[in-house]
Write a protein that holds these residues in place. Structure first.
Motif, PDB file in Angstrom:
ATOM      1  N   VAL A 164       8.900   8.910   0.714  1.00  0.00           N
ATOM      2  CA  VAL A 164       7.927   7.909   0.267  1.00  0.00           C
ATOM      3  C   VAL A 164       7.716   6.953   1.434  1.00  0.00           C
ATOM      4  CG1 VAL A 164       7.545   5.946  -1.276  1.00  0.00           C
ATOM      5  CG2 VAL A 164       8.559   8.056  -2.168  1.00  0.00           C
ATOM      6  N   ILE A 165       6.470   6.607   1.707  1.00  0.00           N
ATOM      7  CA  ILE A 165       6.151   5.615   2.742  1.00  0.00           C
ATOM      8  C   ILE A 165       5.239   4.575   2.111  1.00  0.00           C
ATOM      9  CG2 ILE A 165       5.152   5.172   5.013  1.00  0.00           C
ATOM     10  CD1 ILE A 165       5.633   8.176   5.637  1.00  0.00           C
ATOM     11  N   ILE A 166       5.673   3.308   2.195  1.00  0.00           N
ATOM     12  CA  ILE A 166       4.858   2.208   1.707  1.00  0.00           C
ATOM     13  C   ILE A 166       4.668   1.212   2.845  1.00  0.00           C
ATOM     14  CG2 ILE A 166       5.516   2.523  -0.707  1.00  0.00           C
ATOM     15  CD1 ILE A 166       7.517   0.259  -0.425  1.00  0.00           C
ATOM     16  N   SER A 167       3.606   0.416   2.762  1.00  0.00           N
ATOM     17  CA  SER A 167       3.368  -0.563   3.825  1.00  0.00           C
ATOM     18  C   SER A 167       3.113  -1.941   3.240  1.00  0.00           C
ATOM     19  CB  SER A 167       2.214  -0.131   4.722  1.00  0.00           C
ATOM     20  OG  SER A 167       0.986  -0.260   4.060  1.00  0.00           O
ATOM     21  N   PHE A 168       3.441  -2.935   4.049  1.00  0.00           N
ATOM     22  CA  PHE A 168       3.228  -4.341   3.741  1.00  0.00           C
ATOM     23  C   PHE A 168       2.596  -4.985   4.971  1.00  0.00           C
ATOM     24  CE2 PHE A 168       6.657  -2.986   1.029  1.00  0.00           C
ATOM     25  CZ  PHE A 168       6.458  -3.670  -0.167  1.00  0.00           C
ATOM     26  N   SER A 208       0.868  -1.178   0.000  1.00  0.00           N
ATOM     27  CA  SER A 208       0.000   0.000   0.000  1.00  0.00           C
ATOM     28  C   SER A 208       0.901   1.224   0.000  1.00  0.00           C
ATOM     29  CB  SER A 208      -0.882   0.034   1.251  1.00  0.00           C
ATOM     30  OG  SER A 208      -1.768  -1.045   1.257  1.00  0.00           O
ATOM     31  N   PHE A 209       0.518   2.224  -0.770  1.00  0.00           N
ATOM     32  CA  PHE A 209       1.288   3.458  -0.871  1.00  0.00           C
ATOM     33  C   PHE A 209       0.636   4.502   0.033  1.00  0.00           C
ATOM     34  CE2 PHE A 209       1.807   0.999  -4.662  1.00  0.00           C
ATOM     35  CZ  PHE A 209       3.174   1.005  -4.842  1.00  0.00           C
ATOM     36  N   LEU A 210       1.396   5.006   0.980  1.00  0.00           N
ATOM     37  CA  LEU A 210       0.853   5.938   1.970  1.00  0.00           C
ATOM     38  C   LEU A 210       1.288   7.375   1.727  1.00  0.00           C
ATOM     39  CD1 LEU A 210       1.418   3.690   5.105  1.00  0.00           C
ATOM     40  CD2 LEU A 210      -0.613   3.852   3.651  1.00  0.00           C
ATOM     41  N   ALA A 211       2.493   7.573   1.219  1.00  0.00           N
ATOM     42  CA  ALA A 211       2.990   8.916   0.908  1.00  0.00           C
ATOM     43  C   ALA A 211       3.945   8.794  -0.267  1.00  0.00           C
ATOM     44  CB  ALA A 211       3.713   9.524   2.107  1.00  0.00           C
ATOM     45  N   LEU A 212       3.772   9.659  -1.273  1.00  0.00           N
ATOM     46  CA  LEU A 212       4.612   9.628  -2.470  1.00  0.00           C
ATOM     47  C   LEU A 212       5.063  11.045  -2.813  1.00  0.00           C
ATOM     48  CD1 LEU A 212       2.497   7.129  -4.604  1.00  0.00           C
ATOM     49  CD2 LEU A 212       4.704   6.678  -3.527  1.00  0.00           C
ATOM     50  N   TYR A 213       6.118  11.469  -2.194  1.00  0.00           N
ATOM     51  CA  TYR A 213       6.729  12.777  -2.458  1.00  0.00           C
ATOM     52  C   TYR A 213       5.739  13.932  -2.334  1.00  0.00           C
ATOM     53  CZ  TYR A 213      10.711  10.095  -4.017  1.00  0.00           C
ATOM     54  OH  TYR A 213      11.761   9.231  -4.069  1.00  0.00           O
ATOM     55  N   GLY A 214       4.855  13.828  -1.366  1.00  0.00           N
ATOM     56  CA  GLY A 214       3.916  14.919  -1.121  1.00  0.00           C
ATOM     57  C   GLY A 214       4.604  16.085  -0.408  1.00  0.00           C
ATOM     58  N   LYS A 215       3.833  17.122  -0.194  1.00  0.00           N
ATOM     59  CA  LYS A 215       4.327  18.285   0.544  1.00  0.00           C
ATOM     60  C   LYS A 215       4.835  17.809   1.904  1.00  0.00           C
ATOM     61  CE  LYS A 215       2.844  22.733   2.321  1.00  0.00           C
ATOM     62  NZ  LYS A 215       1.730  23.669   2.477  1.00  0.00           N
TER      63      LYS A 215
END
Length: 95
Positions: free
Chosen positions: A55-59, A35-42
């Motif tokens: 970038v933050i992803i989860s498994f 799951s993608f939680l943050a992708l180079y956001g502000k």
């Protein structure tokens, strides 16, 4: 237990290599429960040195996160990230 991988881009050395990475990384996730939680956001750095992006992803588990990270599909494309920028990457279990 849910596991997060946090990618922190500290500095870019070769934007073309990062572009190759960005254009090629998506297929490495095929078949993995990510799951993608943050992708180079502000973002705002509250402590420490400024960063270029996060970038933050989860498994679902640490084992599944490591299976993706260590997979040949990801390690092949990650070579472009290694050439393109300095990152700090951390894997952490949630609560």
């Amino acid at each position: 237990m849910t596991t997060y991988i946090v990618f922190i881009r500290e500095s870019t050395q070769d934007a073309a290599e990062l572009e190759r990475y960005s254009a090629s990384v998506k297929p490495s996730f095929d078949g993995h429960p990510v799951s993608f939680l943050a992708l180079y956001g502000k973002h705002e750095t509250l402590e420490g040195a400024p960063v270029e992006g996060v970038v933050i992803i989860s498994f679902p588990t640490m084992a599944e996160a490591k299976t993706w990270y260590d997979s040949p599909a990801y390690q092949d494309v990650a070579q472009h990230r290694f050439k393109g920028a300095t990152y700090r990457v951390v894997m952490v279990e949630g609560v």
